[in-house]
Design a protein around this motif. Structure first.
Motif, short mmCIF file in Angstrom:
data_model
loop_
_atom_site.label_atom_id
_atom_site.label_comp_id
_atom_site.label_asym_id
_atom_site.label_seq_id
_atom_site.Cartn_x
_atom_site.Cartn_y
_atom_site.Cartn_z
N ARG A 1 5.42 5.34 -21.66
CA ARG A 1 5.95 6.59 -21.11
C ARG A 1 5.38 6.98 -19.74
NH1 ARG A 1 6.24 10.81 -26.26
NH2 ARG A 1 7.63 9.52 -27.56
N ALA A 2 4.20 6.52 -19.40
CA ALA A 2 3.57 7.00 -18.15
C ALA A 2 2.57 6.00 -17.62
CB ALA A 2 2.89 8.35 -18.41
N GLN A 3 2.18 6.25 -16.39
CA GLN A 3 1.13 5.46 -15.76
C GLN A 3 0.06 6.42 -15.24
OE1 GLN A 3 4.41 5.16 -14.18
NE2 GLN A 3 4.95 3.83 -15.89
N SER A 4 -1.19 6.03 -15.31
CA SER A 4 -2.29 6.82 -14.74
C SER A 4 -3.25 5.87 -14.04
CB SER A 4 -3.03 7.60 -15.84
OG SER A 4 -3.60 6.71 -16.78
N LEU A 5 -3.94 6.39 -13.05
CA LEU A 5 -4.83 5.56 -12.24
C LEU A 5 -6.08 5.16 -13.01
CD1 LEU A 5 -4.74 7.37 -8.78
CD2 LEU A 5 -3.91 5.07 -9.25
N THR A 6 -6.48 3.92 -12.82
CA THR A 6 -7.80 3.50 -13.28
C THR A 6 -8.84 4.02 -12.29
OG1 THR A 6 -7.72 1.46 -12.00
CG2 THR A 6 -6.82 1.38 -14.25
N ASP A 7 -10.11 3.85 -12.63
CA ASP A 7 -11.16 4.25 -11.69
C ASP A 7 -11.03 3.48 -10.38
OD1 ASP A 7 -12.15 6.00 -13.54
OD2 ASP A 7 -13.78 4.67 -14.21
N GLU A 8 -10.73 2.18 -10.50
CA GLU A 8 -10.53 1.37 -9.29
C GLU A 8 -9.30 1.84 -8.51
OE1 GLU A 8 -10.98 0.19 -12.27
OE2 GLU A 8 -12.76 -1.09 -12.27
N GLY B 1 4.90 8.27 -11.04
CA GLY B 1 5.39 7.18 -11.88
C GLY B 1 6.25 6.20 -11.12
N PHE B 2 6.53 5.06 -11.73
CA PHE B 2 7.29 4.01 -11.08
C PHE B 2 8.73 4.43 -10.84
CE2 PHE B 2 4.71 -0.04 -12.28
CZ PHE B 2 3.54 0.59 -11.86
N SER B 3 9.36 5.08 -11.81
CA SER B 3 10.77 5.46 -11.68
C SER B 3 10.96 6.47 -10.55
CB SER B 3 11.28 6.04 -13.00
OG SER B 3 11.25 5.06 -14.01
N ALA B 4 10.10 7.50 -10.52
CA ALA B 4 10.22 8.51 -9.47
C ALA B 4 9.96 7.91 -8.09
CB ALA B 4 9.24 9.66 -9.74
N ASN C 1 14.13 4.41 -2.56
CA ASN C 1 15.45 3.76 -2.60
C ASN C 1 15.33 2.29 -3.02
OD1 ASN C 1 18.25 3.86 -2.43
ND2 ASN C 1 18.27 3.20 -0.27
N LEU C 2 14.47 2.07 -4.03
CA LEU C 2 14.27 0.74 -4.60
C LEU C 2 14.55 0.80 -6.10
CD1 LEU C 2 10.86 -0.21 -2.91
CD2 LEU C 2 13.13 -1.07 -2.27
N ILE D 1 0.83 -1.21 0.00
CA ILE D 1 0.00 0.00 0.00
C ILE D 1 0.86 1.25 0.00
CG2 ILE D 1 -1.60 1.34 1.42
CD1 ILE D 1 -2.91 -1.32 2.21
N SER D 2 1.91 1.26 0.84
CA SER D 2 2.77 2.45 0.90
C SER D 2 3.49 2.67 -0.42
CB SER D 2 3.78 2.32 2.05
OG SER D 2 4.64 1.21 1.84
N VAL D 3 3.90 1.59 -1.10
CA VAL D 3 4.54 1.72 -2.41
C VAL D 3 3.54 2.24 -3.44
CG1 VAL D 3 5.57 0.43 -4.33
CG2 VAL D 3 6.29 -0.03 -1.97
N PHE D 4 2.31 1.74 -3.39
CA PHE D 4 1.26 2.19 -4.30
C PHE D 4 1.02 3.69 -4.14
CE2 PHE D 4 -3.41 3.04 -4.43
CZ PHE D 4 -3.56 3.06 -5.81
N VAL D 5 0.88 4.15 -2.91
CA VAL D 5 0.65 5.58 -2.66
C VAL D 5 1.83 6.40 -3.15
CG1 VAL D 5 0.39 7.32 -0.84
CG2 VAL D 5 -0.93 5.20 -0.74
N GLU D 6 3.03 5.91 -2.95
CA GLU D 6 4.22 6.64 -3.41
C GLU D 6 4.25 6.76 -4.92
OE1 GLU D 6 7.72 8.82 -3.15
OE2 GLU D 6 6.31 8.22 -1.57
N VAL D 7 3.86 5.70 -5.63
CA VAL D 7 3.82 5.75 -7.09
C VAL D 7 2.83 6.82 -7.56
CG1 VAL D 7 3.17 4.47 -9.18
CG2 VAL D 7 4.56 3.36 -7.42
#
Length: 299
Positions: free
Chosen positions: A54-61, A18-21, A27-28, A7-13
């Motif tokens: 190039r990017a990720q965006s949230l689905t409705d879920e 994005g995944f890279s940032a 620090n992973l 959950i904490s990783v999901f919120v950080e993304v």
């Protein structure tokens, strides 16, 4: 714990964009972040992100889940802070604003007693009948009587109920008689509380009408309750005052309560403090102590 980590990783993304940032902030590696999100999606049975090269965006879920994860993480943070606060010694300066007479007679003695129990606590007490701005004026706590106004910037807790009573000195009652009904009050002399051109009408809740209004005869009005009480002791007339103000005079026989079978007016006293997810130990101590000890003084 693995679920909470996901959950904490999901919120950080989401918050990093994005995944890279997110990987850099955590620090992973980007791969480790991606695998964590994939396991979370598999466990939940939904796709949380729309992925492109190039990017990720949230689905409705994903958006729905993100909003609830934020609330959950905030509750965890508050819980940790509260536990940490409970470990700390009550120390520092506590600034409290309170009504003049009520504060002097009821609130201040209770708070001052805390100094013996908590040697690292300091009190800065202000006696003022105006409604202070807690944030602008720098107060940790304020005591307010009567109805509270809606204010999203403060929190409140009920600390006592105040009851009004009618009293007179034995000498006045011997000379003028004791009122037996509310109608009798109109034939008696009263000492009326008032400011400028307005004055407080004596009111009483009844079964037939929300308020029964009665006004004793009076040529004496003033805006200081303590002086009104002193004049009643001297035999100047009937008074309508809070029970806490006349309690010692009644116990000593200097004042007598009358019409005790009439339903009294009751109003509330609250402690209010600036809204915060964590209550400072010194504020919690003061409020808990007032809640415990103040009602004994109200009768």
């Amino acid at each position: 714990m693995e679920k909470l980590g996901g959950i904490s990783v999901f919120v950080e993304v989401v918050e990093a964009g994005g995944f890279s940032a997110a990987a850099s902030g955590l620090n992973l590696t980007r791969s480790a972040v991606g695998k964590t999100i994939a396991r979370l999606e598999e466990r939940l049975g939904v796709r949380l992100f729309h992925r492109t090269t190039r990017a990720q965006s949230l689905t409705d879920e994903g958006q729905f889940f993100y909003e609830r994860c934020l609330k959950a993480l905030e509750e965890i943070r508050i819980g940790e802070a509260l536990l940490e606060a409970g470990k700390r010694t009550v120390r520092g300066k506590l600034r409290v604003s309170m009504p003049v007479i009520f504060g002097r007679q009821c609130i201040a003695p209770i708070l001052v007693s805390l100094l013996d129990e908590h040697p690292e606590l300091e009190l800065d007490l202000s006696f003022n009948d105006r409604i202070v701005d807690l944030l602008d004026d720098g107060y940790d706590l304020a005591i307010r009587n009567g109805p509270l106004k809606d204010d999203e910037n403060v929190m409140a807790r009920l600390i006592a109920h105040q009851r009004l009573t009618i009293c007179a000195s034995p000498s006045y009652l011997e000379k003028h008689g004791t009122p037996e009904t509310l109608d009798d009050l109109a034939r008696h002399t009263g000492i009326i509380y008032g400011k400028q051109d307005s004055h407080r009408t004596w009111v009483f809740p009844t079964d037939d009408d929300p308020w029964r209004r009665v006004q004793p005869q009076s040529r004496l009005r003033m805006d200081d309750l303590a002086t009104i009480c002193d004049l009643a002791v001297d035999g100047a007339g009937l008074v309508w005052l809070p029970c806490w103000m006349v309690r010692e005079h009644v116990a000593a026989g200097r004042l007598v309560r009358v019409l005790t079978d009439v339903r009294p007016v009751v109003f509330q006293s609250h402690a209010v403090w600036p809204r915060s997810p964590v209550m400072l130990p010194k504020v919690r101590l003061a409020i808990d102590t007032l809640v415990e000890r103040l009602p004994r003084l109200m009768e």
